[in-house]
Design an enzyme around this catalytic site. Structure first.
Site, PDB file in Angstrom:
ATOM      1  N   GLY A  19       0.785  -1.228   0.000  1.00 41.78           N
ATOM      2  CA  GLY A  19       0.000   0.000   0.000  1.00 41.78           C
ATOM      3  C   GLY A  19       0.817   1.278   0.000  1.00 41.78           C
ATOM      4  N   TYR A 157     -10.887   1.915  14.384  1.00 39.62           N
ATOM      5  CA  TYR A 157      -9.965   2.626  13.502  1.00 39.62           C
ATOM      6  C   TYR A 157     -10.165   4.134  13.639  1.00 39.62           C
ATOM      7  CZ  TYR A 157      -7.480   3.832   9.154  1.00 39.62           C
ATOM      8  OH  TYR A 157      -6.614   4.366   8.223  1.00 39.62           O
TER       9      TYR A 157
END
Length: 339
Positions: A19, A157
């Protein structure tokens, strides 16, 4: 505050096996920085170092779990042992679980926070003494637009990213008060097309998705490299994130209503996925050591990022906006005087 040119820097990138972190490491190496990459996935790190070396760059890797401070400290120690100093620390490590809050266990919630928040805190603890020893440097932490506006189904998150923003605000002022020339940058990406959504845990019955539109990981990497040379407080990547940030500032209740419409269905795909399928919440998983995810067809350009990365264009845009506002106020004043 003057930061070194990238080609003179020793840069650590944590969370580099895939990523954003992987793309960032490649771009630093292409700009001739000496690069130290770290993550839990040793195969991903090995392939990344091989790719950098094939490009003529210089890199080493350290396998580390960022939820363990001693392992994070070892990254900084080994970087300095190898290259003699540390100039820029980039932390992109994160994990998550897409699920209604009531379906998330205490252990899962804590693990997401340990990796996504405490991993960044530990990184700063490990890097800061070396940056002070060098007399300057940059701390670049990958936050998220969820640090400013939480999303449904992503409570751990979002909590971690909100915590990160609070931590960085406090740290930045402390360093400024002590007059240390160390830049502290928060990078806040919109939805980015990386393997994140392949790897995280899910309890919604399907493979999760970020809320479209998606943006390329290269936009985030470009923002990181910019911040490594230009002291930057925060940087929102992606036009959609900038719009969401503005909407949240204007009317949080309106943003609540919008997310009730798009925030749930936008995170579902048509591909079934069990909560028992492999994920990277507690351990790394193989097969995703790459930059891009599976949502290339939903990826769009970000026009405002080009302005943010070009100071001359940005100054021109600000001047043009100022002239527009002045013209509007002048016309409004003339209209008022006629009345």
């Amino acid at each position: 505050m003057q930061l070194k040119p990238i080609h003179q820097q020793v840069v650590v990138i944590v969370g580099a096996s895939s990523g954003i972190g992987r793309d960032t490491a490649l771009k630093f190496a292409q700009r001739r920085a000496k690069v130290v990459v770290a993550a839990r996935s040793e195969p991903g790190l090995k392939s990344l170092v091989e790719e950098i070396q094939a490009l003529g760059g210089e890199a080493v890797y350290v396998v580390a779990d960022v939820s363990d401070f001693q392992q994070v400290k070892a990254i900084a120690d080994q970087a300095v042992a190898k290259y003699g100093r540390l100039d820029t620390w980039v932390n992109a490590a994160a994990t998550g679980i897409i699920a209604p809050f009531e379906k998330i266990t205490p252990e899962e919630f804590k693990q997401v926070v340990d990796v996504t928040l405490m991993g960044q805190v530990y990184g700063v603890m490990a890097a800061l003494p070396y940056l002070k020893q060098e007399g300057r440097g940059a701390l670049i932490l990958i936050s998220s637009m969820e640090g400013r506006r939480s999303l449904p189904l992503q409570s751990p998150y979002s909590a971690a990213k909100h915590g990160l923003e609070g931590f960085l605000d406090a740290l930045r002022v402390e360093l400024q008060y002590e007059k240390w020339p160390i830049s502290v940058t928060s990078i806040l990406p919109s939805t980015i097309n990386t393997p994140y959504y392949n790897k995280v845990g899910t309890k919604i019955g399907v493979k999760p998705s970020g809320i479209p539109p998606y943006y390329s990981a290269s936009l985030v990497a470009d923002a990181i490299l910019y911040a490594a040379e230009h002291p930057t407080r925060d940087y929102v990547v992606g036009d959609a994130g900038k719009l969401l940030d503005l909407l949240q500032r204007i009317s949080p209740p309106l943003t609540d209503s919008l997310l009730q419409v798009v925030g749930f269905t936008g995170q579902y795909t048509a591909q079934a996925k069990s909560e028992d399928d492999p994920n990277n919440v507690f351990t790394p998983i193989s097969g995703y050591d790459r930059v891009e995810g599976d949502f290339g067809k939903l990826t769009i350009p970000s026009f405002l990022d080009a302005i943010d990365l070009n100071p001359s264009i940005k100054r021109g845009a600000i001047a043009l906006a100022a002239l527009g506002i002045a013209a509007f106020l002048g016309a409004w004043a003339n209209l008022g005087s006629r009345e």
